[in-house]
Write a protein that holds these residues in place. Structure first.
Motif, PDB file in Angstrom:
ATOM      1  N   PHE A   1       0.826  -1.211   0.000  1.00 34.78           N
ATOM      2  CA  PHE A   1       0.000   0.000   0.000  1.00 34.78           C
ATOM      3  C   PHE A   1       0.860   1.260   0.000  1.00 34.78           C
ATOM      4  N   LEU A   2       1.867   1.290   0.869  1.00 30.25           N
ATOM      5  CA  LEU A   2       2.720   2.476   0.962  1.00 30.25           C
ATOM      6  C   LEU A   2       3.465   2.724  -0.343  1.00 30.25           C
ATOM      7  N   ASN A   3       3.791   1.663  -1.064  1.00 27.82           N
ATOM      8  CA  ASN A   3       4.495   1.840  -2.331  1.00 27.82           C
ATOM      9  C   ASN A   3       3.549   2.344  -3.422  1.00 27.82           C
ATOM     10  N   GLU A   4       2.241   2.133  -3.258  1.00 28.36           N
ATOM     11  CA  GLU A   4       1.277   2.741  -4.175  1.00 28.36           C
ATOM     12  C   GLU A   4       1.105   4.226  -3.879  1.00 28.36           C
ATOM     13  N   MET A   5       1.214   4.557  -2.610  1.00 30.30           N
ATOM     14  CA  MET A   5       1.002   5.946  -2.191  1.00 30.30           C
ATOM     15  C   MET A   5       2.280   6.779  -2.356  1.00 30.30           C
ATOM     16  N   PHE A   6       3.425   6.166  -2.029  1.00 28.07           N
ATOM     17  CA  PHE A   6       4.727   6.829  -2.119  1.00 28.07           C
ATOM     18  C   PHE A   6       5.649   6.022  -3.036  1.00 28.07           C
ATOM     19  N   ASP A   7       6.771   6.640  -3.372  1.00 29.35           N
ATOM     20  CA  ASP A   7       7.936   5.865  -3.793  1.00 29.35           C
ATOM     21  C   ASP A   7       8.609   5.443  -2.494  1.00 29.35           C
ATOM     22  N   TYR A   8       8.223   4.276  -1.984  1.00 33.67           N
ATOM     23  CA  TYR A   8       8.519   3.932  -0.592  1.00 33.67           C
ATOM     24  C   TYR A   8      10.016   3.809  -0.325  1.00 33.67           C
ATOM     25  N   GLU A   9      10.754   3.220  -1.239  1.00 35.30           N
ATOM     26  CA  GLU A   9      12.197   3.064  -1.020  1.00 35.30           C
ATOM     27  C   GLU A   9      12.871   4.424  -0.906  1.00 35.30           C
ATOM     28  N   GLU A  10      12.472   5.346  -1.765  1.00 38.87           N
ATOM     29  CA  GLU A  10      13.044   6.689  -1.690  1.00 38.87           C
ATOM     30  C   GLU A  10      12.566   7.405  -0.433  1.00 38.87           C
ATOM     31  N   LEU A  11      11.309   7.201  -0.060  1.00 34.43           N
ATOM     32  CA  LEU A  11      10.755   7.818   1.140  1.00 34.43           C
ATOM     33  C   LEU A  11      11.613   7.521   2.356  1.00 34.43           C
ATOM     34  N   VAL A  12      11.983   6.271   2.505  1.00 33.44           N
ATOM     35  CA  VAL A  12      12.774   5.860   3.658  1.00 33.44           C
ATOM     36  C   VAL A  12      14.175   6.475   3.608  1.00 33.44           C
ATOM     37  N   GLN A  13      14.725   6.613   2.410  1.00 32.42           N
ATOM     38  CA  GLN A  13      16.094   7.094   2.273  1.00 32.42           C
ATOM     39  C   GLN A  13      16.217   8.600   2.484  1.00 32.42           C
ATOM     40  N   VAL A  14      15.208   9.363   2.042  1.00 30.57           N
ATOM     41  CA  VAL A  14      15.350  10.826   2.038  1.00 30.57           C
ATOM     42  C   VAL A  14      14.816  11.486   3.306  1.00 30.57           C
ATOM     43  N   TYR A  15      14.356  10.699   4.271  1.00 25.36           N
ATOM     44  CA  TYR A  15      13.818  11.288   5.511  1.00 25.36           C
ATOM     45  C   TYR A  15      14.774  12.341   6.068  1.00 25.36           C
ATOM     46  N   ASN A  16      14.254  13.533   6.306  1.00 25.02           N
ATOM     47  CA  ASN A  16      15.023  14.645   6.869  1.00 25.02           C
ATOM     48  C   ASN A  16      14.179  15.285   7.964  1.00 25.02           C
ATOM     49  N   PRO A  17      14.588  15.170   9.234  1.00 25.28           N
ATOM     50  CA  PRO A  17      13.736  15.686  10.315  1.00 25.28           C
ATOM     51  C   PRO A  17      13.541  17.193  10.286  1.00 25.28           C
ATOM     52  N   GLN A  18      14.412  17.914   9.587  1.00 25.68           N
ATOM     53  CA  GLN A  18      14.293  19.366   9.556  1.00 25.68           C
ATOM     54  C   GLN A  18      13.288  19.861   8.518  1.00 25.68           C
ATOM     55  N   LEU A  19      13.043  19.062   7.484  1.00 20.23           N
ATOM     56  CA  LEU A  19      12.219  19.533   6.373  1.00 20.23           C
ATOM     57  C   LEU A  19      11.405  18.380   5.802  1.00 20.23           C
ATOM     58  N   ALA A  20      10.081  18.508   5.832  1.00 20.20           N
ATOM     59  CA  ALA A  20       9.204  17.429   5.368  1.00 20.20           C
ATOM     60  C   ALA A  20       9.054  17.400   3.855  1.00 20.20           C
ATOM     61  N   ASP A  21       9.567  18.396   3.153  1.00 21.16           N
ATOM     62  CA  ASP A  21       9.401  18.436   1.697  1.00 21.16           C
ATOM     63  C   ASP A  21       9.971  17.195   1.024  1.00 21.16           C
ATOM     64  N   TRP A  22      11.047  16.655   1.592  1.00 26.55           N
ATOM     65  CA  TRP A  22      11.692  15.511   0.955  1.00 26.55           C
ATOM     66  C   TRP A  22      10.769  14.292   0.943  1.00 26.55           C
ATOM     67  N   VAL A  23      10.086  14.026   2.040  1.00 23.11           N
ATOM     68  CA  VAL A  23       9.167  12.888   2.059  1.00 23.11           C
ATOM     69  C   VAL A  23       7.881  13.223   1.303  1.00 23.11           C
ATOM     70  N   LYS A  24       7.467  14.466   1.356  1.00 21.70           N
ATOM     71  CA  LYS A  24       6.248  14.865   0.632  1.00 21.70           C
ATOM     72  C   LYS A  24       6.442  14.721  -0.872  1.00 21.70           C
ATOM     73  N   ASN A  25       7.675  14.966  -1.337  1.00 21.65           N
ATOM     74  CA  ASN A  25       7.959  14.844  -2.769  1.00 21.65           C
ATOM     75  C   ASN A  25       7.930  13.398  -3.247  1.00 21.65           C
ATOM     76  N   CYS A  26       7.906  12.452  -2.308  1.00 22.74           N
ATOM     77  CA  CYS A  26       7.847  11.033  -2.674  1.00 22.74           C
ATOM     78  C   CYS A  26       6.423  10.558  -2.920  1.00 22.74           C
ATOM     79  N   LEU A  27       5.433  11.409  -2.699  1.00 23.89           N
ATOM     80  CA  LEU A  27       4.041  11.031  -2.905  1.00 23.89           C
ATOM     81  C   LEU A  27       3.762  10.771  -4.384  1.00 23.89           C
ATOM     82  N   LYS A  28       3.162   9.649  -4.654  1.00 24.87           N
ATOM     83  CA  LYS A  28       2.671   9.366  -6.000  1.00 24.87           C
ATOM     84  C   LYS A  28       1.231   9.846  -6.164  1.00 24.87           C
ATOM     85  N   ILE A  29       0.491   9.809  -5.082  1.00 30.69           N
ATOM     86  CA  ILE A  29      -0.904  10.265  -5.080  1.00 30.69           C
ATOM     87  C   ILE A  29      -0.949  11.573  -4.293  1.00 30.69           C
ATOM     88  N   CYS A  30      -1.064  12.684  -4.999  1.00 31.81           N
ATOM     89  CA  CYS A  30      -0.931  13.991  -4.338  1.00 31.81           C
ATOM     90  C   CYS A  30      -1.619  15.059  -5.176  1.00 31.81           C
TER      91      CYS A  30
END
Length: 615
Positions: free
Chosen positions: A408-437
């Protein structure tokens, strides 16, 4: 023997406090190096702390003799400050020192230090507040500015302080969001609609200014209108604060300090000349808070003539139209004020509140759609902290993500990239991984995300149940800068000292800053480096203002000034919003709380306050 034990305890507490003040937890994972106590500054601090602690707990002659209520109250405030420091140090620390034994050492060091400081400060404030009002009126410039010509005088001072920025950054400075909102308005003319990701009112204001400045052949002069509007609005808001100072008979030194804070603090100045919705939101928040204080401390005047009610309605509505989270301030403050308002005025107040919410509803759901604004069904920014927690969970417990959850998460995000780009200072990196947005939505309303959000909540909650500490740690990592005062602002820093953003880099508009003023702009940017100066630097730290709000609320509660404690609500709500915001330690998000500190000082130090009201 008991005396020697107490002497030893005082010395050990002083040692722990010195360690807490000077500990180096970032550059090393070695405990002996992290102690960092082998220096002249550390020795001086230790001697001073031993002297202070001996006078507090052995001789008992340094702090005033507080009642048990004060001791407990100041103890709670000190405890909260200590927890904030331990969490903040833990987030910045090397992995080997993140928590554990060293956190206990920091806790033991900070707690007595903050208790002494908070108790001493609270005692001094109480002595000053309880001092009889001195007779006589101010003369000279003080009397002219703060008594006779408050509105015009305060506005003049603020505008003069903004003048160097208005000249140097002519016609304006441009932010990412400001450029995006101008593009929204351009899109309205191209395709007949735009989406309400940003507040539509501001998009109309910024976009119309840019469009017609271009069409009328006055790109620079036209774009300069917005900095002028924002400067006049902030000057007006500051003037209203100064009027409140006068009516509450606040000491003149606080009036001067407040005016200097609003006039000289570089953050207010640079945001006033910048195209960004926060430059409109903070003065409107300030104006709303001023009216809220009137309602709390001067209810007779507030309800006399209805002008204060009308002002509060206007500021409340505009506050919701300049930032999407403005509605939360109303949702928290309106019910509390309803409880506080005297019984005979509750009906009038309830009618006013209903009218205010009705206007907000009609603007968002009738007027804007009629003008071509399309309402998003889901604004993905609302869920940024949840996305961050999902990404960090994938880092912490990759083997614990079930096949169904991963699918499910891989349908919603590019999940592998989501996990790799996590940045606690800025949520844009994980938000940019959304496929459904919003960007991929077929109709632009993000209806696809709306359809799957409940399933996402189920996955999010299931992972939370399995490993709640992962979510807690992620929340702390993504928010600690708003209550830890030793971390610098992230991303935009202290403001936008440039113009090349979005639409301007694409050549869509002819407005440009004047090259001859480049050195002047550079000089003003260097003035903001005052953030590195002792004392002054705290003004540039988001967490410092949270501490001010906590202290103000605690002090008013300790003094049994319960009604007045409601004055902290707008600041508290904005701080809570910051904790779940997409950016950690973003100073523009903290502006609404920062601007309210002088108002809280006015409430605490008001000289029309009668001691009998406390009992």
């Amino acid at each position: 023997m008991r005396t020697k034990i107490r002497e030893l305890m005082v010395f050990l507490l002083a040692v722990c406090s010195t360690v807490a003040l000077f500990a180096d937890v970032e550059s090393t994972g070695n405990l002996s190096m992290a102690l960092h106590g082998d220096g002249i500054a550390q020795m001086i601090a230790l001697v001073i702390l031993v002297y202070v602690y001996r006078r507090v707990w052995l001789r008992r002659d340094l702090l005033p003799a507080g009642k048990r209520r004060e001791q407990i109250g100041y103890g709670v405030i000190s405890f909260l400050f200590t927890i904030a420091m331990v969490i903040g140090r833990g987030q910045e620390a090397n992995a080997d020192l993140k928590y554990g034994v060293f956190a206990v050492l920091l806790f033991v060091g900070y707690l007595p230090l903050f208790y002494v400081i908070v108790f001493f400060l609270g005692g001094k404030i109480t002595d000053y507040v309880d001092r009889p009002v001195e007779n006589g009126t101010a003369s000279g410039i003080t009397g002219w500015l703060f008594e006779k010509h408050v509105m015009s005088g305060a506005m003049l001072v603020v505008i003069l302080c903004r003048l160097p920025y208005l000249i140097a950054f002519y016609p304006c400075s441009m932010s990412w969001d400001g450029g995006a909102q101008i593009c929204d308005f351009y899109r309205l003319y191209d395709v007949g609609s735009f989406f309400n990701h940003h507040p539509p009112l501001v998009s109309f204001l910024y976009g119309a200014t840019a469009l017609y400045a271009q069409r009328w052949g006055i790109p620079n002069l036209g774009m300069f209108v917005i900095p002028l509007i924002q400067t006049c609005l902030s000057a007006f808001a500051v003037a209203r604060v100064c009027v409140l100072f006068r009516e509450l008979r606040v000491p003149y030194w606080i009036r001067w300090a407040g005016l200097a804070y609003y006039g000289l603090f570089t953050v207010w100045a640079i945001f006033d000349v910048t195209y960004i919705k926060d430059s409109l939101y903070w003065p409107l928040s300030l104006l709303y808070a001023v009216e809220l204080v009137w309602c709390i401390v001067r209810p007779e005047q507030f309800f006399a003539g209805k002008k204060h009610l009308l002002r509060m309605l206007l500021y409340g509505v505009l506050m919701t139209q300049t930032r999407n989270n403005g509605i939360f301030v109303l949702l928290f403050t309106v019910p509390v004020l309803f409880i506080i308002v005297q019984r005979g005025k509750k009906g009038l107040y309830l009618g006013w509140a209903a009218a205010m919410f009705a206007v907000v509803f009609l603007l968002n759901n009738v007027l804007y759609p009629a003008l071509g604004v399309v309402n998003l069904k889901v604004k993905e920014d609302t869920y940024c902290i949840l996305f961050q927690q999902t990404a960090k969970y994938g880092q912490d417990y990759p083997e614990d993500v079930t096949a169904e959850e991963r699918a499910f998460l891989n349908e919603m995000f590019d999940y592998e990239e989501l996990v790799q780009v996590y940045n606690p200072q800025l949520a844009d990196w994980v938000k940019n991984c959304l496929k459904i947005c919003e960007a991929t939505s077929a109709d632009g309303t993000n209806s696809e995300f709306d359809e799957i959000k409940n399933e996402y909540f189920s996955v999010w909650f299931a992972q939370f149940i399995r490993h709640p500490l992962s979510y807690v740690n992620t929340f702390l990592e993504c928010s600690y800068g708003y209550y830890y005062p030793e971390v610098r602002p992230y991303k935009e820093g202290n403001g936008f000292y440039e113009m090349d953003r979005n639409m301007f880099t694409e050549g869509m508009h002819q407005a440009r800053q004047i090259d001859a003023f480049a050195r002047f702009r550079f000089l003003l940017e260097q003035v903001s480096k005052m953030e590195y100066l002792p004392g002054v630097g705290l003004l540039y730290r988001c967490g410092f203002y949270t501490w001010c709000v906590v202290f103000a609320a605690g002090y008013l509660l300790i003094r049994r000034r319960y009604r007045e404690t409601a004055a902290v609500l707008p600041a508290v709500v904005n701080i809570l919003v910051c904790l779940i915001s997409p950016v950690n330690t973003c100073i523009r998000y903290a502006l609404p709380a920062m601007c309210l500190i002088p108002v809280l000082c006015a409430v605490i130090f008001r000289k029309d306050y009668k001691l009998s009201e406390m009992h």
